[in-house]
Design a protein around this motif. Structure first.
Motif, mmCIF file in Angstrom:
data_model
loop_
_atom_site.group_PDB
_atom_site.id
_atom_site.type_symbol
_atom_site.label_atom_id
_atom_site.label_comp_id
_atom_site.label_asym_id
_atom_site.label_seq_id
_atom_site.Cartn_x
_atom_site.Cartn_y
_atom_site.Cartn_z
ATOM 1 N N MET A 1 0.844 -1.179 0.000
ATOM 2 C CA MET A 1 0.000 0.000 0.000
ATOM 3 C C MET A 1 0.889 1.241 0.000
ATOM 4 O O MET A 1 1.928 1.270 0.642
ATOM 5 C CB MET A 1 -0.917 0.009 1.225
ATOM 6 C CG MET A 1 -1.637 1.313 1.339
ATOM 7 S SD MET A 1 -3.354 1.476 1.778
ATOM 8 C CE MET A 1 -4.184 0.019 1.510
ATOM 9 N N ARG A 2 0.445 2.218 -0.707
ATOM 10 C CA ARG A 2 1.156 3.497 -0.793
ATOM 11 C C ARG A 2 0.201 4.601 -0.391
ATOM 12 O O ARG A 2 -0.973 4.577 -0.759
ATOM 13 C CB ARG A 2 1.631 3.707 -2.219
ATOM 14 C CG ARG A 2 2.159 5.087 -2.473
ATOM 15 C CD ARG A 2 3.493 5.052 -3.172
ATOM 16 N NE ARG A 2 3.963 6.410 -3.295
ATOM 17 C CZ ARG A 2 4.271 6.988 -4.433
ATOM 18 N NH1 ARG A 2 4.201 6.319 -5.553
ATOM 19 N NH2 ARG A 2 4.684 8.230 -4.451
ATOM 20 N N HIS A 3 0.704 5.575 0.341
ATOM 21 C CA HIS A 3 -0.108 6.704 0.795
ATOM 22 C C HIS A 3 0.515 8.001 0.299
ATOM 23 O O HIS A 3 1.719 8.186 0.422
ATOM 24 C CB HIS A 3 -0.183 6.764 2.323
ATOM 25 C CG HIS A 3 -0.578 5.482 2.951
ATOM 26 N ND1 HIS A 3 -1.870 5.022 2.963
ATOM 27 C CD2 HIS A 3 0.159 4.542 3.580
ATOM 28 C CE1 HIS A 3 -1.910 3.858 3.571
ATOM 29 N NE2 HIS A 3 -0.697 3.546 3.951
ATOM 30 N N ILE A 4 -0.318 8.874 -0.218
ATOM 31 C CA ILE A 4 0.109 10.225 -0.570
ATOM 32 C C ILE A 4 -0.804 11.151 0.221
ATOM 33 O O ILE A 4 -2.033 11.047 0.113
ATOM 34 C CB ILE A 4 -0.027 10.503 -2.076
ATOM 35 C CG1 ILE A 4 0.833 9.536 -2.871
ATOM 36 C CG2 ILE A 4 0.336 11.960 -2.381
ATOM 37 C CD1 ILE A 4 0.583 9.564 -4.364
ATOM 38 N N ALA A 5 -0.229 12.018 1.041
ATOM 39 C CA ALA A 5 -1.047 12.920 1.849
ATOM 40 C C ALA A 5 -0.418 14.301 1.842
ATOM 41 O O ALA A 5 0.766 14.454 2.116
ATOM 42 C CB ALA A 5 -1.166 12.404 3.277
ATOM 43 N N THR A 6 -1.227 15.288 1.495
ATOM 44 C CA THR A 6 -0.777 16.673 1.498
ATOM 45 C C THR A 6 -1.828 17.516 2.199
ATOM 46 O O THR A 6 -2.988 17.121 2.307
ATOM 47 C CB THR A 6 -0.564 17.209 0.063
ATOM 48 O OG1 THR A 6 -1.799 17.148 -0.644
ATOM 49 C CG2 THR A 6 0.508 16.425 -0.672
ATOM 50 N N SER A 7 -1.413 18.674 2.674
ATOM 51 C CA SER A 7 -2.381 19.595 3.257
ATOM 52 C C SER A 7 -1.939 21.024 3.004
ATOM 53 O O SER A 7 -0.759 21.293 2.785
ATOM 54 C CB SER A 7 -2.562 19.348 4.760
ATOM 55 O OG SER A 7 -1.421 19.733 5.478
ATOM 56 N N LEU A 8 -2.912 21.910 3.013
ATOM 57 C CA LEU A 8 -2.640 23.326 2.796
ATOM 58 C C LEU A 8 -3.651 24.129 3.604
ATOM 59 O O LEU A 8 -4.845 23.835 3.567
ATOM 60 C CB LEU A 8 -2.784 23.665 1.306
ATOM 61 C CG LEU A 8 -2.560 25.126 0.913
ATOM 62 C CD1 LEU A 8 -1.099 25.517 1.124
ATOM 63 C CD2 LEU A 8 -2.962 25.357 -0.532
ATOM 64 N N ASP A 9 -3.181 25.122 4.333
ATOM 65 C CA ASP A 9 -4.063 26.049 5.023
ATOM 66 C C ASP A 9 -4.397 27.172 4.048
ATOM 67 O O ASP A 9 -3.495 27.821 3.526
ATOM 68 C CB ASP A 9 -3.405 26.601 6.281
ATOM 69 C CG ASP A 9 -3.228 25.532 7.357
ATOM 70 O OD1 ASP A 9 -2.535 25.817 8.347
ATOM 71 O OD2 ASP A 9 -3.755 24.424 7.209
#
Length: 169
Positions: free
Chosen positions: A1-9
């Motif tokens: 399994m591969r996870h890509i997680a990003t976030s931006l305020d």
């Protein structure tokens, strides 16, 4: 399994961010990663999305909306052939912050035999680019401003034991 997680305020209220995120017909006007999306955003409904990874050919796939919580979460799941070959579970979450700001999280959980061939090691950059384009679109429509000094970008990538990565912009 591969996870890509990003976030931006994003310097905009949650309803403005949600309105842009869920306006599938306008994706071609602002979204450099998911350049086209059609369908009804309703749990169990199909949406067709065209994804353009940087440096690769566009891929069009049909996904099923698996979660829709207004002003909080949108999720769709796409497979290629079968779940054993490829499954992508794309989740967008929004969190209201103080000062009429919104934290936008863009995450995809990928599994299947084709993931190493279909998803580049630096794919998180495409998600970050989408996040920034979303913020710019919200700013343009809502009259808000988005500046590097006010946006906090984090990216976390876990791939085949590669570990986590966090970047501040």
């Amino acid at each position: 399994m591969r996870h890509i997680a990003t976030s931006l305020d994003i310097d905009a209220p949650i309803d403005a961010v949600w309105a842009v995120l869920t306006d599938l017909d306008a994706y071609s006007e602002w979204n450099p990663h998911v350049t086209r999306a059609t369908g009804r955003l309703r749990e169990g409904e199909a949406v067709t999305v065209t994804v353009v990874p940087a440096g690769r050919r566009p891929r069009t796939m049909t996904a099923t909306v698996t979660a829709l919580e207004p002003l909080r979460r949108l999720q769709w799941v796409a497979t290629a052939g079968s779940r054993l070959l490829f499954e992508g579970r794309h989740t967008f979450t929004l969190e209201s912050l103080a000062g009429d700001r919104t934290r936008f999280r863009n995450r995809e959980d990928l599994s299947g035999l084709l993931v190493p061939l279909a998803v580049r090691p630096d794919a998180h950059r495409d998600y970050e680019t989408m996040n920034e384009a979303l913020a710019a679109r919200v700013a343009a429509l809502a009259g808000a401003t988005v500046a590097g000094a006010t946006a906090r970008e984090t990216a976390e990538r876990t791939a085949d034991g590669a570990g986590d990565r966090e970047t501040a912009v």
